[in-house]
Write a protein that holds these residues in place. Sequence first.
Motif, short mmCIF file in Angstrom:
data_model
loop_
_atom_site.label_atom_id
_atom_site.label_comp_id
_atom_site.label_asym_id
_atom_site.label_seq_id
_atom_site.Cartn_x
_atom_site.Cartn_y
_atom_site.Cartn_z
N THR A 1 8.86 -7.28 2.83
CA THR A 1 8.87 -6.00 3.53
C THR A 1 8.04 -4.95 2.79
N ILE A 2 7.87 -5.12 1.48
CA ILE A 2 7.05 -4.17 0.71
C ILE A 2 5.61 -4.21 1.20
N SER A 3 5.01 -5.40 1.22
CA SER A 3 3.61 -5.53 1.65
C SER A 3 3.48 -5.42 3.17
N LEU A 4 4.55 -5.70 3.91
CA LEU A 4 4.50 -5.54 5.37
C LEU A 4 4.27 -4.08 5.72
N VAL A 5 4.98 -3.18 5.06
CA VAL A 5 4.80 -1.74 5.31
C VAL A 5 3.37 -1.33 4.99
N GLU A 6 2.83 -1.83 3.88
CA GLU A 6 1.45 -1.51 3.50
C GLU A 6 0.47 -2.08 4.52
N GLN A 7 0.73 -3.30 4.97
CA GLN A 7 -0.14 -3.93 5.96
C GLN A 7 -0.19 -3.09 7.24
N LEU A 8 0.97 -2.66 7.71
CA LEU A 8 1.03 -1.87 8.94
C LEU A 8 0.32 -0.54 8.79
N LYS A 9 0.47 0.10 7.64
CA LYS A 9 -0.20 1.37 7.40
C LYS A 9 -1.71 1.22 7.44
N ASN A 10 -2.21 0.05 7.02
CA ASN A 10 -3.66 -0.21 7.07
C ASN A 10 -4.13 -0.56 8.47
N LEU A 11 -3.25 -1.16 9.27
CA LEU A 11 -3.63 -1.59 10.62
C LEU A 11 -3.57 -0.47 11.65
N ASP B 1 19.14 -4.72 -1.69
CA ASP B 1 19.57 -4.56 -0.30
C ASP B 1 19.09 -3.23 0.27
N GLU B 2 19.19 -2.18 -0.54
CA GLU B 2 18.81 -0.85 -0.08
C GLU B 2 17.32 -0.77 0.23
N LEU B 3 16.50 -1.34 -0.66
CA LEU B 3 15.05 -1.28 -0.44
C LEU B 3 14.65 -2.15 0.74
N PHE B 4 15.26 -3.33 0.87
CA PHE B 4 14.93 -4.20 2.01
C PHE B 4 15.26 -3.49 3.32
N THR B 5 16.44 -2.91 3.40
CA THR B 5 16.85 -2.22 4.62
C THR B 5 15.91 -1.07 4.94
N LYS B 6 15.58 -0.27 3.93
CA LYS B 6 14.68 0.86 4.12
C LYS B 6 13.30 0.40 4.60
N ASN B 7 12.76 -0.65 3.97
CA ASN B 7 11.43 -1.14 4.33
C ASN B 7 11.39 -1.72 5.74
N LEU B 8 12.42 -2.48 6.10
CA LEU B 8 12.44 -3.08 7.43
C LEU B 8 12.54 -2.01 8.51
N GLN B 9 13.33 -1.00 8.28
CA GLN B 9 13.43 0.09 9.25
C GLN B 9 12.12 0.85 9.36
N VAL C 1 19.32 -15.69 0.54
CA VAL C 1 18.70 -15.69 1.86
C VAL C 1 19.75 -15.32 2.91
N GLU C 2 20.94 -15.87 2.75
CA GLU C 2 22.03 -15.55 3.67
C GLU C 2 22.34 -14.05 3.64
N GLN C 3 22.31 -13.47 2.46
CA GLN C 3 22.56 -12.04 2.31
C GLN C 3 21.48 -11.21 3.02
N ILE C 4 20.22 -11.65 2.89
CA ILE C 4 19.12 -10.97 3.58
C ILE C 4 19.31 -11.03 5.08
N ASN C 5 19.78 -12.18 5.58
CA ASN C 5 19.97 -12.32 7.02
C ASN C 5 21.11 -11.44 7.54
N VAL C 6 22.10 -11.20 6.71
CA VAL C 6 23.16 -10.24 7.09
C VAL C 6 22.55 -8.85 7.25
N LEU C 7 21.64 -8.49 6.34
CA LEU C 7 20.98 -7.19 6.42
C LEU C 7 20.09 -7.09 7.65
N ILE C 8 19.39 -8.19 7.98
CA ILE C 8 18.53 -8.20 9.16
C ILE C 8 19.36 -7.91 10.41
#
Length: 364
Positions: A221-231, A256-264, A303-310
């Motif tokens: 999600t870190i590089s995804l946000v950067e990718q979107l900002k460039n696109l 968990d906090e950073l993942f949630t923030k980045n995905l949103q 991974v299971e924890q990440i999927n709960v956050l998703i």
Amino acid sequence: MSGCLIFSLLHSVPSLAAEKIVFRYGLFEQSVPVADIRNYGETQKASSDLQSFLNYLSPKEKQRFQDALKVKMSLDIAALDKLINTGMGKQILSFASQAIARRDQASIQALRSAIILGAKSPEGLGITSFLEAYPSSQLVVDVSKIQKLVGMANLSSGSADATPKDDVSSSPLGQIALQYQILAVQDKRFSGCLFGDSVSAELGNTLGNGTFNFGLNGLSTISLVEQLKNLIPTKVKCEKTIIAIGGNDAWYKISDELFTKNLQEAIALIRTMGTKEIFLIPAFYSTVAASLDPTVSAPLPKVEQINVLINKVAETEKVPVAAAGLAPLYDNNVLKENLTSDGDHLNAEGLKIYREALLQILGK
């Protein structure tokens, strides 16, 4: 092998096509016909010449080589041509040319020609189409220089004492891949867009006309946000967007906090691209063995924890989680052994299941 991969990730018309590739290491040379490499990629049957070279590889390296031979990228030729004429593209060509032994000074021009003509082949750009388009009867690769270049390019895999991290935005290959996407999607509208990590990237542009695969190796999600900002400045539009992310976030131990923030934030950015529907894909599980190796994959509980956050983000953002189509990949949230070559990525059969799931989401 890594050298061939570098070239494949990167207008003169050649008078010859490479008939053999020569691996040189000091005084040692091993010659392999290009036709044997193509046959091996299609049948996994090695000729005596190729087998003598494969004997130097570990079982894991052999599998990676087989997987690399299956990669065939359908690329926008105009965007590719622009890319290799940018400062970054020229640097990559100059960088890769150091491992090519030629009597003349045309290594860079030869690489340019092989990349463009290889990409124009019906199967797209891959190792074999690149080799078959190389403008010389043989391609001589200095293995010792490849090893040095691979290390300089940060292409080596992680080690047990080095925590993996998201370096997509800073690595040479990540930068060149993103630059290609920027050039390829300028002012274009797609019916479907896919954002994901290496599992999604393996699919290439095989989701049908009017779609684009923005998958990048190592994406979190870190590089995804950067990718979107460039696109976003390219004014690209996506009617439906699928986000398949999370496995690397678990591997990189992102909180968990950073993942949630980045995905949103990623969802908010995608909504500015004219997207009418957004779908989330659960993070991909690995096999048990792969999950226990920190150099390969994240622990399954993470991974299971990440999927709960998703699922929580999906509920907050009011977007669906499309998990049903991926169910055939797993047994109790563990990747099936017969659907992977390395415990973490999907083999051809696994990719077929994943692709069908995506096509169902896109309504194709």
